[in-house]
Design a protein around this motif. Structure first.
Motif, PDB file in Angstrom:
ATOM      1  N   GLU A  14       0.829  -1.206   0.000  1.00  0.00           N
ATOM      2  CA  GLU A  14       0.000   0.000   0.000  1.00  0.00           C
ATOM      3  C   GLU A  14       0.863   1.257   0.000  1.00  0.00           C
ATOM      4  N   ASP A  15       1.946   1.235   0.790  1.00  0.00           N
ATOM      5  CA  ASP A  15       2.845   2.387   0.833  1.00  0.00           C
ATOM      6  C   ASP A  15       3.490   2.619  -0.525  1.00  0.00           C
ATOM      7  N   ASN A  16       3.894   1.523  -1.178  1.00  0.00           N
ATOM      8  CA  ASN A  16       4.505   1.628  -2.499  1.00  0.00           C
ATOM      9  C   ASN A  16       3.527   2.187  -3.520  1.00  0.00           C
ATOM     10  N   VAL A  17       2.274   1.700  -3.449  1.00  0.00           N
ATOM     11  CA  VAL A  17       1.243   2.186  -4.368  1.00  0.00           C
ATOM     12  C   VAL A  17       1.013   3.672  -4.166  1.00  0.00           C
ATOM     13  N   GLN A  18       0.943   4.119  -2.895  1.00  0.00           N
ATOM     14  CA  GLN A  18       0.692   5.531  -2.623  1.00  0.00           C
ATOM     15  C   GLN A  18       1.820   6.405  -3.150  1.00  0.00           C
ATOM     16  N   LYS A  19       3.065   5.930  -3.028  1.00  0.00           N
ATOM     17  CA  LYS A  19       4.197   6.689  -3.556  1.00  0.00           C
ATOM     18  C   LYS A  19       4.087   6.842  -5.066  1.00  0.00           C
ATOM     19  N   ALA A  64      -9.526   7.518 -11.256  1.00  0.00           N
ATOM     20  CA  ALA A  64     -10.821   7.211 -10.645  1.00  0.00           C
ATOM     21  C   ALA A  64     -10.810   7.624  -9.177  1.00  0.00           C
ATOM     22  N   MET A  65     -11.938   8.114  -8.698  1.00  0.00           N
ATOM     23  CA  MET A  65     -12.052   8.473  -7.286  1.00  0.00           C
ATOM     24  C   MET A  65     -11.905   7.230  -6.414  1.00  0.00           C
ATOM     25  N   HIS A  66     -11.289   7.405  -5.256  1.00  0.00           N
ATOM     26  CA  HIS A  66     -11.051   6.282  -4.348  1.00  0.00           C
ATOM     27  C   HIS A  66     -12.355   5.584  -3.986  1.00  0.00           C
ATOM     28  N   ASP A  67     -12.358   4.271  -4.065  1.00  0.00           N
ATOM     29  CA  ASP A  67     -13.480   3.416  -3.674  1.00  0.00           C
ATOM     30  C   ASP A  67     -14.711   3.577  -4.574  1.00  0.00           C
ATOM     31  N   SER A  68     -14.525   4.146  -5.764  1.00  0.00           N
ATOM     32  CA  SER A  68     -15.661   4.296  -6.674  1.00  0.00           C
ATOM     33  C   SER A  68     -15.925   3.031  -7.488  1.00  0.00           C
ATOM     34  N   PHE A  69     -14.902   2.160  -7.622  1.00  0.00           N
ATOM     35  CA  PHE A  69     -15.059   0.916  -8.367  1.00  0.00           C
ATOM     36  C   PHE A  69     -14.426  -0.238  -7.579  1.00  0.00           C
ATOM     37  N   PRO A  70     -14.954  -0.551  -6.384  1.00  0.00           N
ATOM     38  CA  PRO A  70     -14.327  -1.572  -5.529  1.00  0.00           C
ATOM     39  C   PRO A  70     -14.379  -2.965  -6.125  1.00  0.00           C
ATOM     40  N   ILE A 108      -8.948  -8.164  -6.188  1.00  0.00           N
ATOM     41  CA  ILE A 108     -10.219  -7.453  -6.172  1.00  0.00           C
ATOM     42  C   ILE A 108     -10.060  -6.136  -5.426  1.00  0.00           C
ATOM     43  N   GLY A 109     -10.552  -5.054  -6.026  1.00  0.00           N
ATOM     44  CA  GLY A 109     -10.413  -3.734  -5.432  1.00  0.00           C
ATOM     45  C   GLY A 109      -9.052  -3.113  -5.674  1.00  0.00           C
ATOM     46  N   ALA A 110      -8.308  -3.617  -6.627  1.00  0.00           N
ATOM     47  CA  ALA A 110      -6.944  -3.166  -6.898  1.00  0.00           C
ATOM     48  C   ALA A 110      -6.871  -1.656  -7.134  1.00  0.00           C
ATOM     49  N   TYR A 111      -5.960  -1.016  -6.416  1.00  0.00           N
ATOM     50  CA  TYR A 111      -5.661   0.409  -6.570  1.00  0.00           C
ATOM     51  C   TYR A 111      -6.858   1.314  -6.313  1.00  0.00           C
ATOM     52  N   ASN A 112      -7.969   0.766  -5.774  1.00  0.00           N
ATOM     53  CA  ASN A 112      -9.150   1.609  -5.605  1.00  0.00           C
ATOM     54  C   ASN A 112      -9.853   1.388  -4.279  1.00  0.00           C
ATOM     55  N   ALA A 113      -9.780   0.194  -3.725  1.00  0.00           N
ATOM     56  CA  ALA A 113     -10.535  -0.108  -2.507  1.00  0.00           C
ATOM     57  C   ALA A 113      -9.682  -0.036  -1.240  1.00  0.00           C
ATOM     58  N   GLY A 173       3.237   2.085 -21.011  1.00  0.00           N
ATOM     59  CA  GLY A 173       3.073   0.869 -20.233  1.00  0.00           C
ATOM     60  C   GLY A 173       1.912   1.002 -19.258  1.00  0.00           C
ATOM     61  N   ALA A 174       1.630  -0.077 -18.535  1.00  0.00           N
ATOM     62  CA  ALA A 174       0.560  -0.070 -17.546  1.00  0.00           C
ATOM     63  C   ALA A 174       0.927   0.855 -16.392  1.00  0.00           C
ATOM     64  N   VAL A 175      -0.086   1.293 -15.642  1.00  0.00           N
ATOM     65  CA  VAL A 175       0.145   2.233 -14.551  1.00  0.00           C
ATOM     66  C   VAL A 175      -0.402   1.673 -13.237  1.00  0.00           C
ATOM     67  N   PRO A 176       0.185   2.065 -12.096  1.00  0.00           N
ATOM     68  CA  PRO A 176      -0.271   1.575 -10.793  1.00  0.00           C
ATOM     69  C   PRO A 176      -1.379   2.442 -10.209  1.00  0.00           C
ATOM     70  N   VAL A 177      -2.394   2.708 -10.990  1.00  0.00           N
ATOM     71  CA  VAL A 177      -3.520   3.513 -10.549  1.00  0.00           C
ATOM     72  C   VAL A 177      -4.706   3.157 -11.429  1.00  0.00           C
TER      73      VAL A 177
END
Length: 391
Positions: free
Chosen positions: A74-79, A98-104, A149-154, A221-225
């Motif tokens: 989670e820390d790595n993703v936030q960075k 996407a807004m946080h938790d909008s597509f869990p 499930i919930g990757a990068y959003n939940a 390339g793909a993105v972590p968000v």
């Protein structure tokens, strides 16, 4: 050299030949939205010339590995999110974060490396039932893969679950019938996406929402968000005119002209929005480049194969009962219930009239065959389901 053809079958064969030539690239990266062929009108007739268009870009070699404790991940993703925000990076193709938790219910597909670490497969999916995700058949997901499930959003509610088995559509022959369902080893308590009912039709120009974690520009390339974008629906005859091999029985198209999904978004959902929220209507499948003017993205049309989706889930669930496989509360009726066998009439007849079930009205004579495995229907439609009391 320009090749002119007037036969639709030959057109498809030549298209598939192009696919075979690129198979080595696509198999290396199962998230690839394959290449396509532009068609142009030849002078003085209906002939069309075949013009190969660029492949959606491949993900970089050595895709991102995800390892460590949940806190470290989670820390790595936030960075990475902060770094992307600082660079004001475009989202999907001209989309946005996407807004946080909008597509869990968004799910990122992962696979284990030989060292036991997890890496991205280059495909997305959607959690639609407690133990089921919906994705694209060309992603070639299989038992042992991991559904994030919930990757990068939940946030901390996200969950990684092993895939037990996957079901490709029986008519799958890429790019046709690009549907797959995968059953998970454990149920998920995260919210589920609603999916369109059989027979649902969109309106030309209707604004839809596509989400994914794939490339945000052609060649990237793909993105972590998790990103989202608004794309406009195109009626199917327009798609047929653009792509000669567009198959209206299993496909729909949307976007183009700067707004699109891209490579790495395969299997991800396309939504329309009603007064209750999002409803998934499509699955990212293929397209010509990324966001090219005049070339919309193509999606597997969920409404066209809703019956198959229901059948797979109702016949193969292990740890849950699919929402389409049991009576539900609706705004029109109270919660449905069925009487025990001893309370039922002993005559072998179907109850007359229509019966409200899973959001729709059904008559016994039009009942889907797999519904007969459900007690409510076995006792409501005794004759149709061959559930006659023994004399």
């Amino acid at each position: 050299m320009t090749i002119f053809v007037s036969n639709q079958t030959l057109l498809k064969k030549l298209f598939l030949a192009v696919i075979i030539l690129n198979r080595a690239t696509s198999e290396k990266n199962p998230g690839l939205r394959r290449d396509t062929i532009a068609q142009t009108q030849a002078e003085g007739g209906d002939s069309r010339s075949l013009v190969p268009l660029p492949l959606y870009p491949s993900l970089p070699e050595g895709p991102e590995e995800i390892s460590g404790s949940r806190e470290e991940v989670e820390d790595n993703v936030q960075k990475k999110r902060r770094r992307l925000d600082d660079e004001v990076m475009p989202r999907i193709i001209n989309g946005y974060k996407a807004m946080h938790d909008s597509f869990p219910y968004y799910t990122l597909m992962l696979q284990k490396t030989s060292s036991g670490r997890l890496r991205r497969k280059g495909c997305g999916a959607t959690l639609i039932e407690d133990e089921w995700i919906l994705t694209a058949a060309h992603c070639y997901n299989q038992a042992g893969d991991i559904a994030w499930i919930g990757a990068y959003n939940a946030g901390i509610k996200e969950k990684k679950v092993k895939v037990v088995e996957c079901f490709e559509h029986p008519n799958y022959n890429w790019p046709e019938y690009d549907y797959a369902l995968c059953r998970l080893a454990k149920t998920s308590s995260l919210p589920k996406a609603r999916i369109s009912e059989a027979g649902f039709e969109l309106t030309h120009g209707e604004r839809l929402t596509v989400i994914g974690t794939g490339a945000v520009f052609e060649g990237g390339g793909a993105v972590p968000v998790l990103n989202e974008n608004k794309v406009k629906y195109r009626v199917k005859h327009i798609c047929e005119n653009i792509y000669g091999f567009f198959q209206k029985d299993s496909m729909l198209c949307a976007g183009g002209g700067g707004h699109d999904a891209c490579q790495g978004d395969s299997g991800s959902p396309l939504f329309y929005e009603d007064n209750r929220g999002y409803v998934q209507v499509g699955i990212v499948s293929w397209g010509a480049g990324c966001g090219k003017q005049g070339y919309p993205g193509v999606y597997a049309d969920i409404a066209m194969e809703r019956d198959w989706i229901d059948q797979v889930i109702c016949n193969n669930s292990v740890n849950s009962i699919g929402s389409m496989c049991r009576p539900q509360s609706t705004s029109r009726t109270k919660t449905l219930h069925f009487a025990a066998p001893s309370e039922q009439s002993s005559t072998c007849v179907d109850k007359p009239g229509a019966h409200w079930y899973a959001g729709r009205s059904w008559e016994c004579k039009k009942l889907r065959p797999h519904f007969c495995s459900i007690d409510f229907w076995r006792y409501t439609c005794r004759n149709t389901c061959n559930n006659c009391p023994k004399m």
